[in-house]
Motif scaffolding. Structure first.
Motif, PDB file in Angstrom:
ATOM      1  N   GLY A  66      66.142  44.668  17.789  1.00 35.22           N
ATOM      2  CA  GLY A  66      65.913  43.266  18.067  1.00 35.22           C
ATOM      3  C   GLY A  66      65.641  42.504  16.794  1.00 35.22           C
ATOM      4  N   THR A  84      63.798  37.452  19.364  1.00 38.90           N
ATOM      5  CA  THR A  84      63.852  38.312  20.547  1.00 38.90           C
ATOM      6  C   THR A  84      62.511  38.269  21.276  1.00 38.90           C
ATOM      7  OG1 THR A  84      65.440  39.791  19.465  1.00 38.90           O
ATOM      8  CG2 THR A  84      64.255  40.662  21.374  1.00 38.90           C
ATOM      9  N   TYR A  85      62.566  38.139  22.588  1.00 34.15           N
ATOM     10  CA  TYR A  85      61.373  38.117  23.434  1.00 34.15           C
ATOM     11  C   TYR A  85      60.957  39.556  23.726  1.00 34.15           C
ATOM     12  CZ  TYR A  85      58.652  36.795  27.656  1.00 34.15           C
ATOM     13  OH  TYR A  85      57.672  36.599  28.608  1.00 34.15           O
ATOM     14  N   ASP A 100      61.839  41.143  27.102  1.00 33.31           N
ATOM     15  CA  ASP A 100      63.246  41.544  27.200  1.00 33.31           C
ATOM     16  C   ASP A 100      63.492  42.830  26.415  1.00 33.31           C
ATOM     17  OD1 ASP A 100      63.877  39.337  28.758  1.00 33.31           O
ATOM     18  OD2 ASP A 100      64.621  38.145  27.072  1.00 33.31           O
ATOM     19  N   PRO A 128      69.142  42.275  24.539  1.00 34.13           N
ATOM     20  CA  PRO A 128      69.464  40.896  24.920  1.00 34.13           C
ATOM     21  C   PRO A 128      68.538  39.875  24.275  1.00 34.13           C
ATOM     22  CG  PRO A 128      69.646  42.319  26.824  1.00 34.13           C
ATOM     23  CD  PRO A 128      69.050  43.155  25.722  1.00 34.13           C
ATOM     24  N   THR A 129      69.159  38.946  23.588  1.00 29.71           N
ATOM     25  CA  THR A 129      68.444  37.941  22.814  1.00 29.71           C
ATOM     26  C   THR A 129      69.155  36.603  22.982  1.00 29.71           C
ATOM     27  OG1 THR A 129      67.715  39.588  21.187  1.00 29.71           O
ATOM     28  CG2 THR A 129      67.751  37.299  20.465  1.00 29.71           C
ATOM     29  N   SER A 170      74.038  40.176  20.714  1.00 28.05           N
ATOM     30  CA  SER A 170      73.637  41.202  21.679  1.00 28.05           C
ATOM     31  C   SER A 170      74.642  41.316  22.826  1.00 28.05           C
ATOM     32  CB  SER A 170      72.242  40.895  22.226  1.00 28.05           C
ATOM     33  OG  SER A 170      72.206  39.647  22.906  1.00 28.05           O
ATOM     34  N   GLN A 188      74.586  43.171  26.751  1.00 35.12           N
ATOM     35  CA  GLN A 188      74.693  42.301  27.922  1.00 35.12           C
ATOM     36  C   GLN A 188      75.940  42.624  28.739  1.00 35.12           C
ATOM     37  OE1 GLN A 188      73.683  38.078  27.430  1.00 35.12           O
ATOM     38  NE2 GLN A 188      73.107  38.518  25.310  1.00 35.12           N
ATOM     39  N   PRO A 195      69.247  37.638  28.496  1.00 29.14           N
ATOM     40  CA  PRO A 195      67.939  37.338  27.911  1.00 29.14           C
ATOM     41  C   PRO A 195      67.220  36.226  28.672  1.00 29.14           C
ATOM     42  CG  PRO A 195      69.681  36.352  26.600  1.00 29.14           C
ATOM     43  CD  PRO A 195      70.365  37.199  27.640  1.00 29.14           C
TER      44      PRO A 195
END
Length: 323
Positions: A166, A204-205, A208, A230-231, A290, A294, A301
């Motif tokens: 990430g 990036t979270y 996630d 996923p971002t 990403s 995905q 994300p």
């Protein structure tokens, strides 16, 4: 891809109880897994809280026997531990190798948290998994060497390993972005970004990230390679920080930490000194792609607004300790 469905005897062991370890833990809780969290103290951290049914275990991860004991019975091991930022070069490789040894001894699948340092400076081009490793910082060299060691061990059949990568992250319990943005936004004070505030940058979270790592661990076909988790689309630091103030209901106040300021701080603060060599990430677009993840797993994300709202709620519920 197919999913490994033999789950009733699984034991998921997470090394590291910071924001990333916590994100993995909460995703595993949602899936009803048995979980053991490993850190130095054996006690829950601020990021994890004290969830019911989760085991916390003390270990000296630099000691192979201690790491092996903490991993006893593991079917899945998540490597979310790291040394202090200024100790990466010296301590990160032996720390990770100790966890690799634990995975080899238990036969557990190894799921590793990684960042993007091994790629070096993409010069504004999207960062995809097939980019060569051309690190330009000493921490990037270390990260590339550690990744190559993982892949060599997998190729030899010593372990089964998959890496999730990430970008710079934010999320509940992550104090880097908390001190930089969320706490100031809540207090109506000035939030700070690094170097250039108006260059597109991917964030990036952590929630996630944690979910993506658990998904990777569920799919045998994912192993032996790296995946960008996923971002959302790249956003400027100024825009991200401004969204924090909007969510907090306070007036945006945003400033940048210049290179000169960072160098001055680096005379006294080791983390600041180590941040200087990463300035290349902030002087031109730094964009994580990403799409592979995905496309393969169908996971999207979390939008920035939702992620910032949830993160802000965590920091509001966990006020900054007074000095």
């Amino acid at each position: 891809m197919t999913t490994n469905t033999s789950t009733h005897n699984e034991m998921h062991v997470v090394f590291g109880t910071g924001a990333m370890g916590a994100a993995i833990m909460y995703e595993l809780i949602a899936r009803g897994k048995r979980i053991r969290m490993v850190n130095r103290s054996g006690k829950p951290g601020l990021a994890t809280g004290s969830p019911t049914g989760v085991e916390f275990c003390a270990a000296d991860v630099f000691d192979h026997a201690s790491a092996r004991a903490a991993a006893e019975g593991a079917t899945h091991i998540y490597q979310a531990a790291q040394p202090e930022y200024e100790e990466w070069v010296e301590k990160f490789p032996p720390l990770q190798q100790s966890i690799v040894q634990a995975a080899m001894a238990t036969g557990a699948k190894l799921i590793v948290v990684e960042n993007l340092y091994m790629y070096g400076d993409p010069k504004g081009a999207p960062i995809t998994e097939d980019l060569p490793y051309r690190p330009v910082a000493k921490k990037g060299v270390v990260r590339a060497q550690m990744t190559e060691a993982l892949m060599n061990a997998h190729a030899k059949g010593d372990i089964r390993v998959v890496m999730g990568r990430g970008a710079d992250f934010f999320g509940p319990g992550y104090m880097g972005m908390g001190d930089q943005g969320f706490y100031p936004a809540l207090a109506g004070k000035t939030a700070s970004g690094l170097f250039h505030l108006d260059v597109p940058h991917t964030f990036t979270y952590t929630v996630d990230f944690g979910k993506a790592l658990v998904i990777l661990g569920e799919h045998d076909e994912a192993f032996g390679q790296a995946w960008h988790v996923p971002t959302p689309e790249a956003i400027t630091q100024r825009a991200l920080l401004t969204m924090m103030f909007e969510a907090a209901g306070t007036t945006p106040k945003v400033s940048n930490i210049s290179m000169l300021m960072m160098r001055m701080a680096g005379l006294f603060v080791p983390v600041a000194r180590e941040t200087i060599e990463m300035a290349y990430e902030f002087d031109k677009p730094f964009i994580l792609d990403s799409s592979k993840f995905q496309r393969t797993f169908g996971m999207k994300p979390t939008p920035y607004t939702d992620a910032i709202g949830a993160t802000l709620a965590w920091f509001r519920a966990n006020p900054k300790p007074k000095k």
